[in-house]
Motif scaffolding. Structure first.
Motif, PDB file in Angstrom:
ATOM      1  N   UNK A  48      56.436  35.442  32.873  1.00 50.28           N
ATOM      2  CA  UNK A  48      55.943  36.277  31.782  1.00 50.28           C
ATOM      3  C   UNK A  48      57.114  36.810  30.964  1.00 50.28           C
ATOM      4  N   UNK A  49      56.897  36.988  29.676  1.00 47.08           N
ATOM      5  CA  UNK A  49      57.921  37.542  28.804  1.00 47.08           C
ATOM      6  C   UNK A  49      58.164  39.007  29.146  1.00 47.08           C
ATOM      7  N   UNK A  50      59.410  39.380  29.322  1.00 49.99           N
ATOM      8  CA  UNK A  50      59.752  40.769  29.627  1.00 49.99           C
ATOM      9  C   UNK A  50      59.664  41.657  28.389  1.00 49.99           C
ATOM     10  N   UNK A  51      59.621  41.063  27.218  1.00 52.21           N
ATOM     11  CA  UNK A  51      59.543  41.838  25.979  1.00 52.21           C
ATOM     12  C   UNK A  51      58.132  42.309  25.667  1.00 52.21           C
ATOM     13  N   UNK A  52      57.154  41.727  26.316  1.00 51.68           N
ATOM     14  CA  UNK A  52      55.764  42.104  26.056  1.00 51.68           C
ATOM     15  C   UNK A  52      55.499  43.508  26.587  1.00 51.68           C
ATOM     16  N   UNK A  53      54.778  44.285  25.808  1.00 57.65           N
ATOM     17  CA  UNK A  53      54.506  45.672  26.184  1.00 57.65           C
ATOM     18  C   UNK A  53      53.583  45.769  27.389  1.00 57.65           C
ATOM     19  N   UNK A  54      52.790  44.750  27.649  1.00 55.77           N
ATOM     20  CA  UNK A  54      51.778  44.794  28.701  1.00 55.77           C
ATOM     21  C   UNK A  54      52.168  43.969  29.918  1.00 55.77           C
ATOM     22  N   UNK A  55      53.406  43.488  29.977  1.00 57.49           N
ATOM     23  CA  UNK A  55      53.821  42.618  31.074  1.00 57.49           C
ATOM     24  C   UNK A  55      53.763  43.330  32.422  1.00 57.49           C
ATOM     25  N   UNK A  56      54.154  44.582  32.480  1.00 58.93           N
ATOM     26  CA  UNK A  56      54.121  45.314  33.751  1.00 58.93           C
ATOM     27  C   UNK A  56      52.683  45.470  34.254  1.00 58.93           C
ATOM     28  N   UNK A  57      51.755  45.720  33.359  1.00 53.07           N
ATOM     29  CA  UNK A  57      50.345  45.827  33.745  1.00 53.07           C
ATOM     30  C   UNK A  57      49.836  44.490  34.264  1.00 53.07           C
ATOM     31  N   UNK A  58      50.234  43.413  33.616  1.00 55.53           N
ATOM     32  CA  UNK A  58      49.802  42.086  34.054  1.00 55.53           C
ATOM     33  C   UNK A  58      50.379  41.742  35.420  1.00 55.53           C
ATOM     34  N   UNK A  59      51.637  42.051  35.656  1.00 58.35           N
ATOM     35  CA  UNK A  59      52.253  41.767  36.956  1.00 58.35           C
ATOM     36  C   UNK A  59      51.595  42.568  38.073  1.00 58.35           C
ATOM     37  N   UNK A  60      51.272  43.818  37.802  1.00 56.47           N
ATOM     38  CA  UNK A  60      50.567  44.632  38.795  1.00 56.47           C
ATOM     39  C   UNK A  60      49.201  44.036  39.105  1.00 56.47           C
ATOM     40  N   UNK A  61      48.491  43.601  38.078  1.00 59.66           N
ATOM     41  CA  UNK A  61      47.166  43.009  38.273  1.00 59.66           C
ATOM     42  C   UNK A  61      47.249  41.714  39.078  1.00 59.66           C
ATOM     43  N   UNK A  62      48.231  40.886  38.779  1.00 62.10           N
ATOM     44  CA  UNK A  62      48.386  39.623  39.496  1.00 62.10           C
ATOM     45  C   UNK A  62      48.698  39.873  40.968  1.00 62.10           C
ATOM     46  N   UNK A  63      49.570  40.815  41.257  1.00 60.88           N
ATOM     47  CA  UNK A  63      49.908  41.087  42.656  1.00 60.88           C
ATOM     48  C   UNK A  63      48.699  41.653  43.412  1.00 60.88           C
ATOM     49  N   UNK A  64      47.881  42.482  42.765  1.00 63.41           N
ATOM     50  CA  UNK A  64      46.680  42.998  43.434  1.00 63.41           C
ATOM     51  C   UNK A  64      45.646  41.912  43.663  1.00 63.41           C
ATOM     52  N   UNK A  65      45.500  40.985  42.708  1.00 60.23           N
ATOM     53  CA  UNK A  65      44.547  39.888  42.891  1.00 60.23           C
ATOM     54  C   UNK A  65      45.006  38.948  44.004  1.00 60.23           C
ATOM     55  N   UNK A  66      46.313  38.726  44.117  1.00 59.88           N
ATOM     56  CA  UNK A  66      46.830  37.905  45.216  1.00 59.88           C
ATOM     57  C   UNK A  66      46.592  38.563  46.561  1.00 59.88           C
ATOM     58  N   UNK A  67      46.659  39.882  46.608  1.00 57.77           N
ATOM     59  CA  UNK A  67      46.434  40.589  47.866  1.00 57.77           C
ATOM     60  C   UNK A  67      44.981  40.456  48.323  1.00 57.77           C
ATOM     61  N   UNK A  68      44.057  40.327  47.377  1.00 59.56           N
ATOM     62  CA  UNK A  68      42.637  40.168  47.729  1.00 59.56           C
ATOM     63  C   UNK A  68      42.305  38.761  48.180  1.00 59.56           C
ATOM     64  N   UNK A  69      43.134  37.793  47.806  1.00 60.40           N
ATOM     65  CA  UNK A  69      42.820  36.391  48.120  1.00 60.40           C
ATOM     66  C   UNK A  69      43.127  36.016  49.533  1.00 60.40           C
TER      67      UNK A  69
END
Length: 75
Positions: A54-75
């Motif tokens: 993911x691009x580090x310049x995107x304002x929402x990248x941290x939110x996306x990374x948090x969401x991805x890690x939580x979805x992986x934890x549920x899998x």
């Protein structure tokens, strides 16, 4: 029409699992498209693994990374 309903339901469920304690939980699909789904990214495959960059310049990248890690934890 069934596909649109399914996509909307999947987006809502993803929000419930990925963002339980954030404002992103209540975002409408239009806001998700403008914020999370438009982050510049690249998919790389190496050593039998698929990696999402993911691009580090995107304002929402941290939110996306948090969401991805939580979805992986549920899998």
């Amino acid at each position: 029409m069934l596909l649109v309903a399914l996509a909307t339901d999947l987006t809502a469920r993803m929000g419930l699992l990925a963002h339980p304690h954030q404002k992103a939980l209540r975002w409408e699909p239009k806001r998700l498209r403008l914020g999370l789904f438009s982050i510049p990214a690249a998919i790389a495959r190496t050593a039998r693994r698929t990696i999402l960059h993911l691009s580090h310049r995107a304002a929402w990248a941290a939110t996306a990374l948090t969401a991805i890690s939580r979805l992986r934890a549920h899998a």
